[in-house]
Design an enzyme around this catalytic site. Structure first.
Site, mmCIF file in Angstrom:
data_model
loop_
_atom_site.group_PDB
_atom_site.id
_atom_site.type_symbol
_atom_site.label_atom_id
_atom_site.label_comp_id
_atom_site.label_asym_id
_atom_site.label_seq_id
_atom_site.Cartn_x
_atom_site.Cartn_y
_atom_site.Cartn_z
ATOM 1 N N ASP A 186 -7.337 -22.218 -45.911
ATOM 2 C CA ASP A 186 -7.346 -23.603 -45.443
ATOM 3 C C ASP A 186 -7.479 -23.700 -43.923
ATOM 4 O O ASP A 186 -7.860 -24.739 -43.389
ATOM 5 C CB ASP A 186 -6.074 -24.338 -45.885
ATOM 6 C CG ASP A 186 -6.230 -24.938 -47.273
ATOM 7 O OD1 ASP A 186 -7.367 -25.002 -47.768
ATOM 8 O OD2 ASP A 186 -5.216 -25.332 -47.862
ATOM 9 N N HIS A 220 -4.094 -26.399 -41.118
ATOM 10 C CA HIS A 220 -2.996 -26.406 -42.085
ATOM 11 C C HIS A 220 -1.988 -25.276 -41.845
ATOM 12 O O HIS A 220 -0.988 -25.195 -42.554
ATOM 13 C CB HIS A 220 -3.550 -26.280 -43.508
ATOM 14 C CG HIS A 220 -4.130 -27.553 -44.040
ATOM 15 N ND1 HIS A 220 -5.039 -28.313 -43.331
ATOM 16 C CD2 HIS A 220 -3.928 -28.204 -45.216
ATOM 17 C CE1 HIS A 220 -5.380 -29.371 -44.050
ATOM 18 N NE2 HIS A 220 -4.718 -29.336 -45.195
ATOM 19 N N GLU A 242 3.571 -38.953 -45.842
ATOM 20 C CA GLU A 242 4.673 -38.076 -45.450
ATOM 21 C C GLU A 242 5.733 -38.781 -44.614
ATOM 22 O O GLU A 242 6.934 -38.533 -44.788
ATOM 23 C CB GLU A 242 4.132 -36.861 -44.671
ATOM 24 C CG GLU A 242 3.257 -35.937 -45.472
ATOM 25 C CD GLU A 242 1.784 -36.318 -45.418
ATOM 26 O OE1 GLU A 242 0.958 -35.521 -45.893
ATOM 27 O OE2 GLU A 242 1.466 -37.414 -44.885
ATOM 28 N N SER A 300 1.514 -27.867 -55.632
ATOM 29 C CA SER A 300 1.548 -26.930 -54.507
ATOM 30 C C SER A 300 2.961 -26.714 -53.981
ATOM 31 O O SER A 300 3.327 -25.608 -53.576
ATOM 32 C CB SER A 300 0.658 -27.441 -53.372
ATOM 33 O OG SER A 300 -0.697 -27.465 -53.763
ATOM 34 N N HIS A 324 16.727 -52.866 -32.027
ATOM 35 C CA HIS A 324 16.918 -53.218 -30.619
ATOM 36 C C HIS A 324 17.780 -54.473 -30.486
ATOM 37 O O HIS A 324 18.493 -54.647 -29.508
ATOM 38 C CB HIS A 324 15.573 -53.431 -29.934
ATOM 39 C CG HIS A 324 14.708 -54.449 -30.606
ATOM 40 N ND1 HIS A 324 13.907 -54.140 -31.679
ATOM 41 C CD2 HIS A 324 14.517 -55.765 -30.372
ATOM 42 C CE1 HIS A 324 13.268 -55.226 -32.075
ATOM 43 N NE2 HIS A 324 13.621 -56.229 -31.291
ATOM 44 N N ARG A 354 7.966 -20.697 -52.806
ATOM 45 C CA ARG A 354 7.774 -22.050 -53.336
ATOM 46 C C ARG A 354 7.911 -22.052 -54.854
ATOM 47 O O ARG A 354 8.450 -22.994 -55.442
ATOM 48 C CB ARG A 354 6.418 -22.605 -52.915
ATOM 49 C CG ARG A 354 5.227 -21.822 -53.449
ATOM 50 C CD ARG A 354 3.906 -22.525 -53.243
ATOM 51 N NE ARG A 354 2.793 -21.678 -53.664
ATOM 52 C CZ ARG A 354 1.610 -22.139 -54.016
ATOM 53 N NH1 ARG A 354 1.363 -23.441 -54.001
ATOM 54 N NH2 ARG A 354 0.645 -21.313 -54.375
ATOM 55 N N PRO A 413 14.284 -46.758 -33.671
ATOM 56 C CA PRO A 413 12.858 -46.450 -33.756
ATOM 57 C C PRO A 413 12.203 -47.412 -34.740
ATOM 58 O O PRO A 413 12.541 -47.419 -35.931
ATOM 59 C CB PRO A 413 12.845 -45.002 -34.281
ATOM 60 C CG PRO A 413 14.181 -44.444 -33.889
ATOM 61 C CD PRO A 413 15.131 -45.595 -34.006
ATOM 62 N N LEU A 414 11.320 -48.235 -34.265
ATOM 63 C CA LEU A 414 10.822 -49.335 -35.083
ATOM 64 C C LEU A 414 10.146 -48.830 -36.353
ATOM 65 O O LEU A 414 9.445 -47.823 -36.356
ATOM 66 C CB LEU A 414 9.866 -50.205 -34.270
ATOM 67 C CG LEU A 414 10.560 -51.065 -33.207
ATOM 68 C CD1 LEU A 414 9.539 -51.746 -32.304
ATOM 69 C CD2 LEU A 414 11.466 -52.104 -33.852
ATOM 70 N N HIS A 426 12.914 -60.940 -24.341
ATOM 71 C CA HIS A 426 12.953 -59.945 -25.417
ATOM 72 C C HIS A 426 13.858 -58.774 -25.071
ATOM 73 O O HIS A 426 14.691 -58.382 -25.888
ATOM 74 C CB HIS A 426 11.541 -59.420 -25.714
ATOM 75 C CG HIS A 426 11.510 -58.260 -26.663
ATOM 76 N ND1 HIS A 426 11.516 -58.412 -28.024
ATOM 77 C CD2 HIS A 426 11.481 -56.914 -26.443
ATOM 78 C CE1 HIS A 426 11.496 -57.232 -28.602
ATOM 79 N NE2 HIS A 426 11.467 -56.299 -27.658
ATOM 80 N N ASN A 447 8.099 -63.988 -34.575
ATOM 81 C CA ASN A 447 8.207 -64.760 -33.328
ATOM 82 C C ASN A 447 7.046 -64.521 -32.367
ATOM 83 O O ASN A 447 6.966 -65.146 -31.310
ATOM 84 C CB ASN A 447 9.549 -64.496 -32.641
ATOM 85 C CG ASN A 447 9.719 -63.066 -32.173
ATOM 86 O OD1 ASN A 447 8.775 -62.405 -31.762
ATOM 87 N ND2 ASN A 447 10.957 -62.575 -32.237
ATOM 88 N N HIS A 474 18.815 -56.751 -25.364
ATOM 89 C CA HIS A 474 17.816 -57.595 -26.028
ATOM 90 C C HIS A 474 18.480 -58.869 -26.542
ATOM 91 O O HIS A 474 18.907 -58.939 -27.695
ATOM 92 C CB HIS A 474 17.164 -56.839 -27.187
ATOM 93 C CG HIS A 474 16.400 -55.629 -26.764
ATOM 94 N ND1 HIS A 474 17.018 -54.440 -26.446
ATOM 95 C CD2 HIS A 474 15.059 -55.420 -26.602
ATOM 96 C CE1 HIS A 474 16.101 -53.550 -26.115
ATOM 97 N NE2 HIS A 474 14.907 -54.118 -26.201
ATOM 98 N N PHE A 491 2.622 -30.554 -41.916
ATOM 99 C CA PHE A 491 2.724 -32.008 -41.937
ATOM 100 C C PHE A 491 4.149 -32.505 -41.708
ATOM 101 O O PHE A 491 4.394 -33.716 -41.774
ATOM 102 C CB PHE A 491 2.156 -32.552 -43.247
ATOM 103 C CG PHE A 491 0.726 -32.163 -43.474
ATOM 104 C CD1 PHE A 491 -0.202 -32.251 -42.436
ATOM 105 C CD2 PHE A 491 0.295 -31.673 -44.684
ATOM 106 C CE1 PHE A 491 -1.520 -31.869 -42.612
ATOM 107 C CE2 PHE A 491 -1.019 -31.289 -44.878
ATOM 108 C CZ PHE A 491 -1.940 -31.385 -43.839
#
Length: 720
Positions: A499, A503, A441, A405, A79, A378, A128-129, A284, A201, A39, A467
């Site tokens: 749920d 979920h 997240e 939670s 990049h 948890r 990774p953008l 590019h 650009n 690039h 998630f």
């Protein structure tokens, strides 16, 4: 000392600076041309901006890339890796011209995208953008938290721990959703130490961004609560002038704005002044071609017949930034020494944090849980965190709007939030400890990475396991960088019940275990949870995903009734309950399903079948043990084996073997009480016992290998 004074102020720009920028542009073209891919365009047009930051603005010392007082630089547009490599080369971070020539080749210090730990001076792996910009928000948050730990009372801008985080971002970064999430948090948090230069650009791989990206970005960022500015080198489309004075003034204005993060829209022409490919998608992401490079060098006033040409006077001049950095370092050291004398306890903490060492005796703070009371893991995790609050001030975190939670809030700890945004439920201040990511997240994962990369604090963030899909890019990068981010994922199975299937994670255990370098930890009870946290915190070279139950599970009677203590958790797998002599079958469980293996063992014993129960909270930790230990837990001579986990069976075959069986779930869940779901879907102790008998018979007769015979199908589980 004013920590925000840049390296040169006011801006000093000489003909040698102009020559250095031209040299950078030519080198970018030459490097991509030699390897044949890459690039070049952004590295060419952003050369003045990156040069300005490294040579004139940032506080850094090429002799010590880990100096705690340095400004941080994040190339979110990963990049365009040459944008940072060329500045590291000019500044003297250990890259030489041979490394630039070796761009994107095997074994080089200059891979296709910047990689943390691979190239000195690179603060974070990007590519990774969006990930770089999102993680920079975490860096800025960490800077504030660390200041609160070490030097909270010093006036703003006067502490040796005050510094900036600078980011170069592309159109692509600002299109990715993760940056929207993270930028919203940054504005809410009023991160005045964060400065982003957006390379506006208007070109991406598909050429003109008008095809997909036409919003008013600065208006969006103003709505987020950012300080916004625009610098237009195209002069409104009437010409082109790389006005570094204007950009330097914008950076100075951003530095002066301490109550908001700042974004500067720098309007550039990609590849300028390439004669025919500037302002096109063609420059590019591909080599320019010999004729185009020759034309570029002629436009720059350089010798078109020379490649990788760096005049000696240019290199000598740019590497003098090390001398300026040393001067800044000397001034900083004076302030630091004064702080150290006045804060011996803070200095001791800083030394420990920099070394990523845990304090002596810290494990004494870990709670133990008595048998006889069922506890969700948890909930046990929340008790562990609260118990460690005083012992480990570096440990902080929160959740994506699921504090109650996930049980990720330490008892009595204030929230990390500007005081004006504190609430009755969550009082706090700018140096608080409890993080509130909102329902973001993906940004949470990236921000955790940025926090950990910034310094010595250890950050965790929680959401439901299903998630984790939103977080996967950040989790993968944490593993690639080998950094100890901690991801807390609760509601780990169909055990979350009513749920329903949206979920209830099914494929997630296998999907996460497929990430190389990620420790996936699923404790069986409260005491395994305490040991899981202990082991995660003792590891500093990898991320971990701690997977916890919503529902209560038995707390096993450790050290009595044949149950082993929970210390085997640290080895990833251990014999929880054994038999006399060689077992007929080995039952392997994880998380809440270990109790099913325990119950099945009793049922089998009533039929004269001797079963060993193995708890396997972390496959990664278990695989890291020596062969002797693994053999002691899973002896090769015992071919009859059963795994039980409320998820797909993928990944278990190599442990249970050809004669083994897996009690698993190969379809989505349903909305109902969790006990009903386990019964209806056949994740029961009776199913484990039946599978054990099948496995014993298969091992005895050498029958055809068993396996999951249920085809993978979609749809809700109670409608199949």
């Amino acid at each position: 000392m004013n920590a925000f004074v840049p390296a040169n102020q006011p801006l000093e720009w000489s003909p040698l600076d102009d020559q250095a920028v031209k040299t950078v542009k030519a080198l970018a073209a030459d490097a991509v041309e030699k390897v044949g891919n890459g690039h070049p365009g952004t590295a060419i047009s952003l050369a003045p901006a990156a040069y300005l930051l490294f040579q004139k603005v940032m506080r850094h010392d090429p002799a010590d890339s880990h100096w705690v007082g340095r400004d941080r630089f994040v190339l979110s547009a990963g990049h365009s890796s040459l944008t940072i490599y060329l500045q590291l080369f000019l500044a003297g971070y250990g890259l030489e011209i041979e490394d630039i020539e070796a761009l994107r080749t095997w074994g080089s210090k200059t891979p296709g995208h910047p990689e943390y730990k691979h190239t000195n001076g690179v603060e974070i792996t990007t590519g990774p953008l969006g990930q770089g910009l999102a993680s920079s928000v975490g860096m800025a948050m960490a800077a504030r938290r660390e200041r609160g730990l070490l030097d909270p009372s010093t006036a703003p801008g006067e502490s040796p721990f005050d510094h900036h985080v600078y980011v170069i971002a592309s159109d692509g970064d600002l299109q990715e959703g993760v940056t929207s999430e993270a930028s919203s948090i940054a504005g809410h948090q009023q991160l005045g130490n964060l400065i982003v230069i957006w390379d506006d650009n208007k070109i991406s791989i598909e050429d003109d961004t008008d095809i997909a990206f036409t919003e008013d970005v600065l208006a969006r960022y103003a709505a987020y609560g950012w300080h916004t500015q625009k610098v237009d080198w195209t002069q409104g489309g009437t010409g082109y002038a790389e006005n570094v004075d204007e950009l330097a003034a914008a950076v100075a204005a951003a530095q002066a704005e301490t109550g908001k993060p700042s974004i500067i829209a720098l309007r550039t022409i990609i590849g300028w002044p390439s004669p025919t490919k500037q302002n096109t998608g063609g420059i590019h992401g591909s080599a320019m071609g010999a004729d185009e490079i020759r034309g570029l060098k002629i436009e720059l006033g350089l010798d078109p017949d020379k490649t990788f040409d760096v005049p000696a006077e240019v290199l000598a001049y740019t590497r003098a930034v090390g001398e300026r950095g040393a001067e800044l370092r000397e001034r900083w050291d004076t302030a630091f020494e004064a702080w150290k004398v006045a804060n011996p306890a803070g200095h001791a903490l800083l030394q420990r944090l920099e070394a990523r060492e845990l304090p002596a005796g810290w494990t004494e703070s870990l709670p133990t849980f008595e048998a006889g009371k069922d506890v969700a893991t948890r909930a046990a995790s929340g008790k562990v965190l609260s118990a460690l609050a005083d012992t480990l001030p570096e440990l902080w975190g929160g959740s994506a709007d699921l504090a109650g939670s996930n049980n990720t809030t330490m008892d009595g700890e204030p929230s990390f939030v500007p005081a004006e945004h504190a609430t009755k439920k969550f009082p706090g201040h700018e140096y608080g400890r409890t993080l509130h990511f909102g329902i973001r997240e993906h940004a949470m994962g990236s921000i955790l990475n940025g926090i950990v990369l910034h310094g010595g604090t250890r950050a965790y963030g929680g959401t439901f396991l299903t998630f984790s899909d939103y977080m996967r890019p950040a989790v993968r990068l944490a593993a690639l960088m080998e950094i100890p981010s901690t991801f807390v994922w609760t509601h780990d199975s169909i055990g979350l019940g009513e749920d329903g299937p949206t979920h209830q994670p099914i494929e997630h255990f296998a999907a996460l275990r497929a990430i190389p370098g990620l420790d996936v930890v699923r404790p069986a009870d409260a005491n395994e949870t305490a040991w899981a946290w202990r082991t995660i915190l003792e590891h500093t070279d990898r991320p971990a995903g701690l997977i916890l139950t919503r529902q209560n599970v038995p707390t096993f009677p450790r050290g009595t009734d044949g149950f082993a203590d929970a210390s085997g958790t640290a080895k990833g797998g251990y014999v929880l309950l054994d038999t006399e002599g060689t077992p007929d079958v080995i039952l392997i469980g994880t998380g809440s399903e270990v109790q099913l293996a325990v119950e099945a063992r009793e049922q089998l014993a009533a039929e004269g079948i001797a079963a060993r129960v193995v708890s396997l909270p972390s496959r990664e930790w278990f695989d890291a043990q020596g062969p002797e230990y693994r053999e002691s837990v899973l002896p090769a001579a015992v071919k009859a084996r059963v795994s039980v986990e409320a998820g797909i069976a993928q990944g278990w075959r190599d442990l249970v073997g050809d004669a083994g069986r897996s009690v698993s779930l190969e379809h989505y869940g349903a909305s109902a009480d969790y006990k009903i779901l386990y019964r209806e879907f056949g994740i029961t102790s009776e199913a484990v016992a039946a599978a054990a008998k099948e496995s014993i018979e298969s091992a005895r007769t050498g029958a055809a290998p068993g396996g999951v015979a249920i085809p993978s199908v979609g749809g809700t589980g109670d409608q199949l």
